[in-house]
Design a protein around this motif. Structure first.
Motif, PDB file in Angstrom:
ATOM      1  N   LEU A   1      70.098   8.738-104.388  1.00 21.38           N
ATOM      2  CA  LEU A   1      70.736   8.577-105.686  1.00 21.38           C
ATOM      3  C   LEU A   1      69.671   9.338-106.782  1.00 21.38           C
ATOM      4  N   SER A   2      70.139   9.586-107.854  1.00 22.83           N
ATOM      5  CA  SER A   2      69.328  10.303-108.984  1.00 22.83           C
ATOM      6  C   SER A   2      69.730   9.385-110.237  1.00 22.83           C
ATOM      7  N   PRO A   3      68.685   8.773-110.868  1.00 24.13           N
ATOM      8  CA  PRO A   3      67.269   8.871-110.508  1.00 24.13           C
ATOM      9  C   PRO A   3      67.001   8.020-109.567  1.00 24.13           C
ATOM     10  N   LEU A   4      65.747   8.065-108.875  1.00 24.57           N
ATOM     11  CA  LEU A   4      65.336   7.046-107.915  1.00 24.57           C
ATOM     12  C   LEU A   4      64.963   5.793-108.569  1.00 24.57           C
ATOM     13  N   PRO A   5      64.867   4.537-108.094  1.00 17.50           N
ATOM     14  CA  PRO A   5      64.603   3.482-108.723  1.00 17.50           C
ATOM     15  C   PRO A   5      62.808   3.478-108.879  1.00 17.50           C
ATOM     16  N   THR A   6      62.613   2.999-110.121  1.00 14.58           N
ATOM     17  CA  THR A   6      61.256   3.148-110.477  1.00 14.58           C
ATOM     18  C   THR A   6      60.528   1.833-110.425  1.00 14.58           C
ATOM     19  N   LEU A   7      60.117   1.454-109.306  1.00 12.72           N
ATOM     20  CA  LEU A   7      59.473   0.046-108.628  1.00 12.72           C
ATOM     21  C   LEU A   7      58.088   0.405-108.313  1.00 12.72           C
ATOM     22  N   THR A   8      57.460  -0.701-108.616  1.00 12.80           N
ATOM     23  CA  THR A   8      56.036  -0.484-108.329  1.00 12.80           C
ATOM     24  C   THR A   8      55.919  -0.913-106.743  1.00 12.80           C
ATOM     25  N   PRO A   9      54.894  -0.382-106.128  1.00 10.41           N
ATOM     26  CA  PRO A   9      54.672  -0.656-104.565  1.00 10.41           C
ATOM     27  C   PRO A   9      54.725  -2.144-104.008  1.00 10.41           C
ATOM     28  N   PRO A  10      54.086  -2.962-104.881  1.00 10.93           N
ATOM     29  CA  PRO A  10      54.509  -4.307-104.191  1.00 10.93           C
ATOM     30  C   PRO A  10      55.857  -4.684-104.387  1.00 10.93           C
TER      31      PRO A  10
ATOM     32  N   SER B   1      57.970  -3.067-101.534  1.00 15.24           N
ATOM     33  CA  SER B   1      57.660  -3.709-100.069  1.00 15.24           C
ATOM     34  C   SER B   1      58.453  -5.281-100.105  1.00 15.24           C
ATOM     35  N   LEU B   2      58.525  -5.818-101.277  1.00 14.74           N
ATOM     36  CA  LEU B   2      59.370  -6.946-101.170  1.00 14.74           C
ATOM     37  C   LEU B   2      60.906  -6.913-101.417  1.00 14.74           C
ATOM     38  N   ALA B   3      61.307  -5.811-102.014  1.00 18.89           N
ATOM     39  CA  ALA B   3      62.657  -5.889-102.382  1.00 18.89           C
ATOM     40  C   ALA B   3      63.391  -5.628-101.015  1.00 18.89           C
ATOM     41  N   VAL B   4      64.442  -6.430-100.539  1.00 19.19           N
ATOM     42  CA  VAL B   4      65.247  -6.212 -99.518  1.00 19.19           C
ATOM     43  C   VAL B   4      66.213  -5.032 -99.687  1.00 19.19           C
ATOM     44  N   ASP B   5      66.537  -4.513-100.835  1.00 17.29           N
ATOM     45  CA  ASP B   5      67.523  -3.473-101.352  1.00 17.29           C
ATOM     46  C   ASP B   5      66.857  -2.254-101.529  1.00 17.29           C
ATOM     47  N   ALA B   6      65.365  -2.050-101.324  1.00 17.55           N
ATOM     48  CA  ALA B   6      64.467  -1.137-101.802  1.00 17.55           C
ATOM     49  C   ALA B   6      65.140   0.253-101.243  1.00 17.55           C
ATOM     50  N   LEU B   7      65.654   0.346-100.001  1.00 18.42           N
ATOM     51  CA  LEU B   7      66.413   1.561 -99.507  1.00 18.42           C
ATOM     52  C   LEU B   7      67.849   1.846 -99.988  1.00 18.42           C
ATOM     53  N   ASP B   8      68.223   1.095-100.847  1.00 16.36           N
ATOM     54  CA  ASP B   8      69.690   1.208-101.225  1.00 16.36           C
ATOM     55  C   ASP B   8      69.928   2.681-101.976  1.00 16.36           C
ATOM     56  N   PHE B   9      68.872   3.505-102.387  1.00 20.97           N
ATOM     57  CA  PHE B   9      69.028   4.471-103.134  1.00 20.97           C
ATOM     58  C   PHE B   9      69.475   5.567-102.020  1.00 20.97           C
ATOM     59  N   LEU B  10      69.493   5.268-100.825  1.00 16.72           N
ATOM     60  CA  LEU B  10      70.059   6.145 -99.855  1.00 16.72           C
ATOM     61  C   LEU B  10      71.615   6.148 -99.660  1.00 16.72           C
TER      62      LEU B  10
ATOM     63  N   HIS C   1      74.064   0.170 -95.959  1.00 20.23           N
ATOM     64  CA  HIS C   1      72.837  -0.554 -96.476  1.00 20.23           C
ATOM     65  C   HIS C   1      72.467  -1.743 -95.599  1.00 20.23           C
ATOM     66  N   LEU C   2      73.582  -2.568 -95.225  1.00 18.87           N
ATOM     67  CA  LEU C   2      73.129  -3.544 -94.405  1.00 18.87           C
ATOM     68  C   LEU C   2      72.549  -3.355 -93.177  1.00 18.87           C
ATOM     69  N   LEU C   3      72.688  -2.277 -92.487  1.00 11.39           N
ATOM     70  CA  LEU C   3      72.151  -1.710 -91.164  1.00 11.39           C
ATOM     71  C   LEU C   3      70.698  -1.191 -91.617  1.00 11.39           C
ATOM     72  N   LEU C   4      70.650  -0.713 -92.828  1.00 11.62           N
ATOM     73  CA  LEU C   4      69.153  -0.265 -93.189  1.00 11.62           C
ATOM     74  C   LEU C   4      68.366  -1.467 -93.443  1.00 11.62           C
ATOM     75  N   GLN C   5      69.100  -2.427 -94.136  1.00 14.32           N
ATOM     76  CA  GLN C   5      68.124  -3.583 -94.320  1.00 14.32           C
ATOM     77  C   GLN C   5      67.553  -4.260 -92.815  1.00 14.32           C
ATOM     78  N   LEU C   6      68.701  -4.244 -91.989  1.00  8.29           N
ATOM     79  CA  LEU C   6      68.308  -4.838 -90.528  1.00  8.29           C
ATOM     80  C   LEU C   6      67.357  -3.991 -89.819  1.00  8.29           C
ATOM     81  N   ARG C   7      67.484  -2.741 -89.985  1.00 10.59           N
ATOM     82  CA  ARG C   7      66.475  -1.866 -89.282  1.00 10.59           C
ATOM     83  C   ARG C   7      65.133  -1.749 -89.977  1.00 10.59           C
ATOM     84  N   ARG C   8      64.980  -1.961 -91.227  1.00 14.09           N
ATOM     85  CA  ARG C   8      63.707  -2.100 -91.835  1.00 14.09           C
ATOM     86  C   ARG C   8      62.806  -3.378 -91.389  1.00 14.09           C
TER      87      ARG C   8
END
Length: 237
Positions: free
Chosen positions: A11-20, A23-32, A59-66
């Motif tokens: 997705l554009s724009p990508l989420p602007t999150l700091t590294p920590p 790493s803790l956000a369950v939905d960090a890969l939801d931009f895919l 997205h649920l499968l991504l969370q599980l795989r992560r």
């Protein structure tokens, strides 16, 4: 062919999150996002609304795989931690095993409910109930709605999914603490990881209570499968 029209985009724009935070956000890969180029007449059956629902499952499968991938690194991270005694390492590995059990249960449940049961029902409907375009649209819509329902992504299951995502968050926090570039003292590290595990056990226990009540009421019968897998040996009481 399917692979020529199915792509994964960001997705554009990508989420602007700091590294920590990432790493803790369950939905960090939801931009895919899954993107499927549907041409006529298939777009009559596979609509934009259907694609949005497929992405929710994706997205649920991504969370599980992560979560699963994260746990694969935890074993070696525990062994590499300096200053921990043998008993502490053993206890942390037991915690890791509990996390792995939960993720394995989720993966088994999703695999059974989505890739086996729901898909088999769709095949049966296609073979016996589809005699027109309207029947095909109805059968496909029923399939994706069942997938959303059984994957606990419906509005009625929102509370259950929120608890599950809290469990995922505990797993990510456990791994992030171990992989931090500025590890605390061995004693503080062990206590921090133990607190995360206690939070996991409390959340998993709450999940058990909620699911047991729902099963007893006969609501969402597929949860009985999840309950059996999660508490097969009465681990959670």
């Amino acid at each position: 062919p399917l692979l020529h029209t199915l792509t994964v985009i960001t997705l554009s724009p990508l989420p602007t999150l700091t590294p920590p935070t990432i790493s803790l956000a369950v939905d960090a890969l939801d931009f895919l996002q899954l993107q499927y180029k549907v041409e006529w007449p298939c777009n009559v059956v596979i609509t934009e609304d259907c694609l949005r629902k497929y992405n929710r499952v994706f997205h649920l499968l991504l969370q599980l795989r992560r979560a699963s991938w994260t746990l694969k690194t935890v074993f070696s991270l525990i062994q590499q931690c300096e200053g921990l005694d043998k008993q502490q390492r053993r206890q942390l590995q037991i915690h890791r095993h509990e996390f792995q059990h939960f993720v394995g249960v989720m993966e088994g449940y999703i695999t059974n409910q989505l890739f086996y049961l729901s898909w088999r029902e769709l095949e049966e409907d296609l073979a016996t109930k589809v005699h027109s375009l309207d029947d095909l649209i109805r059968a496909h819509q029923m399939f994706i709605d069942k997938a959303i329902f059984r994957c606990l992504l419906s509005k009625k299951a929102m509370a259950v999914m929120k608890i599950i995502q809290t469990v995922f968050s505990c797993i990510l926090r456990f791994s992030t603490t171990l992989s931090s570039s500025a590890l605390p003292s061995p004693l503080h590290l062990f206590h921090s990881l133990s607190r995360t595990h206690r939070k996991f056990r409390e959340t998993a226990g709450l999940l058990m209570k909620v699911i047991i009540k729902l099963v007893e009421r006969g609501y969402q019968p597929h949860l009985e499968d999840f309950l059996l897998r999660l508490n097969f040996n009465n681990f959670y009481g």
